[in-house]
Scaffold this motif. Structure first.
Motif, PDB file in Angstrom:
ATOM      1  N   LEU A   8      22.789   5.054  70.180  1.00 47.09           N
ATOM      2  CA  LEU A   8      22.325   6.431  70.151  1.00 47.09           C
ATOM      3  C   LEU A   8      23.329   7.294  70.903  1.00 47.09           C
ATOM      4  O   LEU A   8      23.952   6.847  71.868  1.00 47.09           O
ATOM      5  CB  LEU A   8      20.948   6.560  70.809  1.00 47.09           C
ATOM      6  N   GLY A   9      23.476   8.568  70.442  1.00 47.53           N
ATOM      7  CA  GLY A   9      24.280   9.503  71.217  1.00 47.53           C
ATOM      8  C   GLY A   9      25.705   9.667  70.747  1.00 47.53           C
ATOM      9  O   GLY A   9      26.022   9.562  69.566  1.00 47.53           O
ATOM     10  N   THR A  45      21.835   3.449  74.882  1.00 41.77           N
ATOM     11  CA  THR A  45      20.961   4.623  74.864  1.00 41.77           C
ATOM     12  C   THR A  45      21.651   5.908  75.313  1.00 41.77           C
ATOM     13  O   THR A  45      22.724   5.889  75.909  1.00 41.77           O
ATOM     14  CB  THR A  45      19.747   4.386  75.776  1.00 41.77           C
ATOM     15  N   CYS A  46      20.967   7.026  75.028  1.00 43.01           N
ATOM     16  CA  CYS A  46      21.438   8.368  75.358  1.00 43.01           C
ATOM     17  C   CYS A  46      20.323   9.108  76.092  1.00 43.01           C
ATOM     18  O   CYS A  46      19.138   8.866  75.856  1.00 43.01           O
ATOM     19  CB  CYS A  46      21.796   9.096  74.064  1.00 43.01           C
ATOM     20  N   SER A  52      16.167  11.971  72.010  1.00 41.96           N
ATOM     21  CA  SER A  52      17.022  10.784  71.991  1.00 41.96           C
ATOM     22  C   SER A  52      16.383   9.664  72.803  1.00 41.96           C
ATOM     23  O   SER A  52      16.475   8.487  72.441  1.00 41.96           O
ATOM     24  CB  SER A  52      18.418  11.109  72.520  1.00 41.96           C
ATOM     25  N   GLU A  53      15.707  10.012  73.889  1.00 44.15           N
ATOM     26  CA  GLU A  53      15.007   9.010  74.686  1.00 44.15           C
ATOM     27  C   GLU A  53      13.792   8.463  73.947  1.00 44.15           C
ATOM     28  O   GLU A  53      13.516   7.257  73.984  1.00 44.15           O
ATOM     29  CB  GLU A  53      14.588   9.618  76.023  1.00 44.15           C
ATOM     30  N   LYS A  55      13.468   8.243  70.733  1.00 43.97           N
ATOM     31  CA  LYS A  55      13.973   7.351  69.686  1.00 43.97           C
ATOM     32  C   LYS A  55      14.367   6.010  70.272  1.00 43.97           C
ATOM     33  O   LYS A  55      14.099   4.951  69.676  1.00 43.97           O
ATOM     34  CB  LYS A  55      15.159   7.996  68.969  1.00 43.97           C
TER      35      LYS A  55
END
Length: 443
Positions: A8-9, A45-46, A52-53, A55
């Motif tokens: 992600l990110g 993670t992002c 985003s968290e 997800k």
């Protein structure tokens, strides 16, 4: 054994995931699709937005539930800031902080030996992390993420910088990543030459804030000049640039033909009062001047921008100021985000909060501008020559295509040819546009 990866990110996370996957593969693991059954899952993670968290949590819960006998390693900025919460998402979920993230690259062979001995992978990995010293002492451990081969991209990524010295009111990446550090230029050049020798035709230079690259007296402009002087086999793509950097330094080197005419300006707003509350180190006029400077350096470049809507206290007039400026600047594309309050940041407690309905309307206003300007930019490519890096095969209407990315960051399809190879760059001429994809033929 099998391993799967989910990112992600930002491009920096993509770069680090590539290095993790490369290390697992070289230690005997087979890299699988994330939806397939694997022994180890790695989620990078992002923390930029709450979405985003969310997800990340959804992905982690699902893979933990679907594959309870597998090990789920979670790392990245969100895992750094919320390790306890991450660990509660599943009995097989292990949170790995950023200061140990590079150790994941050393873990694969250890995990394989543990499974061969019938050990529990979760306990085995946890014990190993508790007993390991950092792979490299100090800040340079952040630059162990250097893939020799890339599983998920046809182009190469090189991390040249990490961390950020800015303290923008809305951002907590600096809390996760710490102060700005840069990769030693001699190591950087050595890695680039290795990628060049392997035949990569494009390298993306990435970091949290590559504008702040510094090695002694060498800044980003000096670095680019050195890279261009000592290499020749690949084109260079840059990640986000700050407006004040584009104005405060001599970046005429950006006009070099090997540097892609694709730039991402971290604008965030075009209202001076909003920028001040955001604690951004520039004002709207600087954004305008930076865009003009880029257009002086490159012929019809693709210039994208980030914009945050609904920042605390944003008035109708401030929103109109941003809208008017964006219409004038004519960015090729605008990545617009509803404001997301982040714990630990100055904006977390700022008032008044903008109602979600109003934020949504303002986001919609800017998305309309982006859709119009992006469509016009695509239309302007008709009949032009573009250099396309081939990335994957696709099909449409019963016909097969090679699909790739042009130097100005557009998706391009060309008729399928068995003799063409993934990762090569072809000179193509655009013939038509369909559903935001350019169709071209090889010149």
């Amino acid at each position: 054994m099998k391993a799967a990866f989910f990112t992600l990110g930002c491009k920096l996370n993509q770069c680090e995931t590539e290095a993790l996957a490369d290390s697992f593969e070289k230690q005997g693991f087979h890299i699988t699709e994330f939806s397939d059954a694997s022994d180890v899952y790695v989620v990078n993670t992002c923390t930029v937005t709450s979405k985003s968290e969310q997800k990340a949590r959804r992905v982690i819960r699902k893979v933990s539930r679907d594959f309870p006998d597998s090990l789920v390693l979670v790392t990245g900025c969100y895992a750094q800031l919320e390790p306890e919460l991450i660990g509660e998402l599943g009995d097989n979920v292990l949170s790995v902080p950023l200061d140990q993230k590079d150790l994941i690259m050393d873990m694969a062979a250890y995990l394989a030996s543990g499974q061969a001995d019938g050990l529990d992978l979760y306990k085995h990995a946890g014990f190993w992390l508790e007993t390991q010293a950092p792979g490299i002492e100090g800040s340079q451990s952040r630059f162990r993420f250097s893939a020799a081969d890339f599983n998920f991209h046809a182009r190469a990524f090189l991390k040249i910088q990490d961390g950020c010295d800015h303290r923008c009111a809305y951002c907590r990446v600096c809390l996760a990543r710490g102060k700005s550090v840069s990769l030693d230029s001699s190591v950087l050049l050595e890695r680039l030459k290795e990628l060049e020798a392997k035949g990569y035709r494009e390298v993306v230079l990435t970091g949290v804030n590559i504008d702040s690259y510094s090695d002694g007296e060498m800044d980003l402009s000096d670095l680019l000049e050195t890279i261009l002087d000592q290499t020749e086999g690949f084109r260079i793509r840059l990640s986000s640039l700050e407006p004040e950097t584009l104005l405060s330094r001599d970046l005429s080197i950006l006009s070099h033909p090997r540097i892609c005419p694709h730039f991402h300006v971290s604008a965030q707003s075009c209202s001076n009062s909003v920028l001040e509350r955001m604690n951004r180190p520039y004002r709207s006029e600087s954004v305008k001047n930076a865009v003009e400077r880029l257009r002086e350096l490159k012929d019809h470049p693709f210039i994208a921008a980030d914009i945050i809507c609904g920042f605390p206290g944003e008035t109708d007039e401030e929103h109109r100021e941003t809208v008017a400026a964006l219409e004038q600047l004519n960015f090729s594309r605008i990545h617009v985000f509803p404001f997301s309050p982040r714990p630990g940041t100055a904006a977390w407690s700022m008032k008044p909060a903008i109602p979600e309905r109003i934020t949504g309307e303002r986001t919609g206003d800017i998305r309309k501008i982006s859709k119009s300007s992006y469509g016009q930019y695509l239309n302007d490519q008709n009949g032009k020559q573009l250099k396309v890096l081939l990335e994957e095969q696709s099909s449409s209407g019963g016909q097969q295509y090679w699909e790739g990315t042009s130097e100005n960051y557009l998706r391009v399809r060309i008729p399928y040819d068995m003799d063409l190879q993934r990762g090569s760059i072809l000179l193509c001429r655009v013939r038509r546009l369909e559903q935001q994809i350019l169709y071209a033929t090889v010149e």
